[in-house]
Design a protein around this motif. Structure first.
Motif, mmCIF file in Angstrom:
data_model
loop_
_atom_site.group_PDB
_atom_site.id
_atom_site.type_symbol
_atom_site.label_atom_id
_atom_site.label_comp_id
_atom_site.label_asym_id
_atom_site.label_seq_id
_atom_site.Cartn_x
_atom_site.Cartn_y
_atom_site.Cartn_z
ATOM 1 N N LYS A 88 4.263 -2.614 3.325
ATOM 2 C CA LYS A 88 3.072 -1.768 3.198
ATOM 3 C C LYS A 88 2.615 -1.311 4.584
ATOM 4 O O LYS A 88 2.231 -2.131 5.416
ATOM 5 N N LEU A 90 0.066 1.686 6.246
ATOM 6 C CA LEU A 90 -0.955 2.679 5.943
ATOM 7 C C LEU A 90 -0.926 3.803 6.968
ATOM 8 O O LEU A 90 -0.501 3.614 8.103
ATOM 9 N N LEU A 109 1.562 4.395 2.702
ATOM 10 C CA LEU A 109 0.478 4.586 1.738
ATOM 11 C C LEU A 109 -0.687 5.271 2.434
ATOM 12 O O LEU A 109 -0.862 5.134 3.646
ATOM 13 N N SER A 110 -1.487 5.967 1.657
ATOM 14 C CA SER A 110 -2.689 6.540 2.217
ATOM 15 C C SER A 110 -3.660 5.419 2.584
ATOM 16 O O SER A 110 -3.780 4.427 1.858
ATOM 17 N N ASP A 112 -6.634 5.532 2.246
ATOM 18 C CA ASP A 112 -7.682 5.505 1.230
ATOM 19 C C ASP A 112 -7.436 4.374 0.230
ATOM 20 O O ASP A 112 -8.371 3.843 -0.368
ATOM 21 N N ASP A 113 -6.148 4.019 0.054
ATOM 22 C CA ASP A 113 -5.823 2.891 -0.838
ATOM 23 C C ASP A 113 -6.270 1.575 -0.215
ATOM 24 O O ASP A 113 -6.644 0.639 -0.909
ATOM 25 N N ASN A 114 -6.173 1.514 1.111
ATOM 26 C CA ASN A 114 -6.708 0.403 1.908
ATOM 27 C C ASN A 114 -6.324 -0.986 1.409
ATOM 28 O O ASN A 114 -7.181 -1.851 1.220
ATOM 29 N N PRO A 115 -5.031 -1.246 1.152
ATOM 30 C CA PRO A 115 -4.654 -2.604 0.748
ATOM 31 C C PRO A 115 -4.858 -3.592 1.887
ATOM 32 O O PRO A 115 -4.484 -3.337 3.026
#
Length: 220
Positions: A88, A90, A109-110, A112-115
């Motif tokens: 992952k 970002l 990942l964007s 905005d998903d902020n995992p």
């Protein structure tokens, strides 16, 4: 005018002090340290601001990567992702995220998903300071408050037009950009997070990223 006489023993002591003071001064121990500090303060002749930043940034534990254009930037980001095997990663920069999404494979990942379990994040910056090797990030940027403290690896994408000689130049540039509407937070990041609070042992990555990359793209 009243004068005072000194005793013979006192005059002997003063004479010895004068004699010793007239001798050559004792050489300073470790003179190379003073020279090294001077080299750090004053710019080396013939070096560009970009070269000064790269040298100082690397000395502080950062990892500097120069890219001649955007295509080379994307190639090197892909190579870093593949080499590290991150699951992952970002990205807070819309143009870079769009370039990743246009290519096959779910690499990033964007933000905005902020995992919370992301292993790395890509952001931009406000400016780079050549003399100190510092990166300036503000709250006006997406992930400006979290990128420099939350994720294990912080990847900064900057452009040669963002490099300034010193901190004073950075402050003036920020004032020129924002005027009276300055960001509520301006963070001067200098190298990876580190502390020596515990038993005087230097530990990296305690209060923030353990690794900081700076990809500098030539935009001239």
């Amino acid at each position: 005018m009243q004068t005072f006489k000194t005793s013979k023993s006192k005059e002997n002591i003063l004479a010895k002090i004068r004699k010793e003071l007239n001798k050559a001064s004792v050489p300073m121990p470790y003179p190379e340290l003073e020279k090294r500090q001077t080299e750090q303060i004053y710019a080396k002749a013939g070096m560009s601001d970009e070269e000064k930043f790269a040298e100082t940034f690397n000395e502080l534990g950062g990892k500097f990567v120069f890219c001649s254009n955007r295509e080379e930037l994307m190639d090197k980001l892909y190579a870093l992702h593949e080499n590290r095997g991150w699951k992952k990663m970002l990205c807070a920069e819309k143009d870079i995220l769009a370039a990743f999404n246009a290519a096959p494979g779910n690499v990033v990942l964007s933000s905005d998903d902020n995992p919370e379990d992301a292993e790395a994040c890509i952001t931009g910056c406000e400016l780079l300071v050549a003399r100190t090797g510092s990166v300036i990030i503000s709250s006006r940027q997406h992930m400006g408050r979290t990128s420099s403290v939350f994720y294990p690896v912080h990847i900064i994408v900057a452009y040669t037009g963002q490099v300034v000689p010193d901190i004073g130049d950075a402050i003036n540039a920020m004032k020129k950009k924002y005027g009276n509407d300055m960001p509520s937070m301006i963070n001067l990041n200098t190298g990876p997070s580190r502390t020596a609070d515990i038993e005087k042992t230097l530990v990296v990555g305690v209060h923030g990223p353990g690794e900081v990359f700076c990809f500098l793209v030539n935009d001239i």
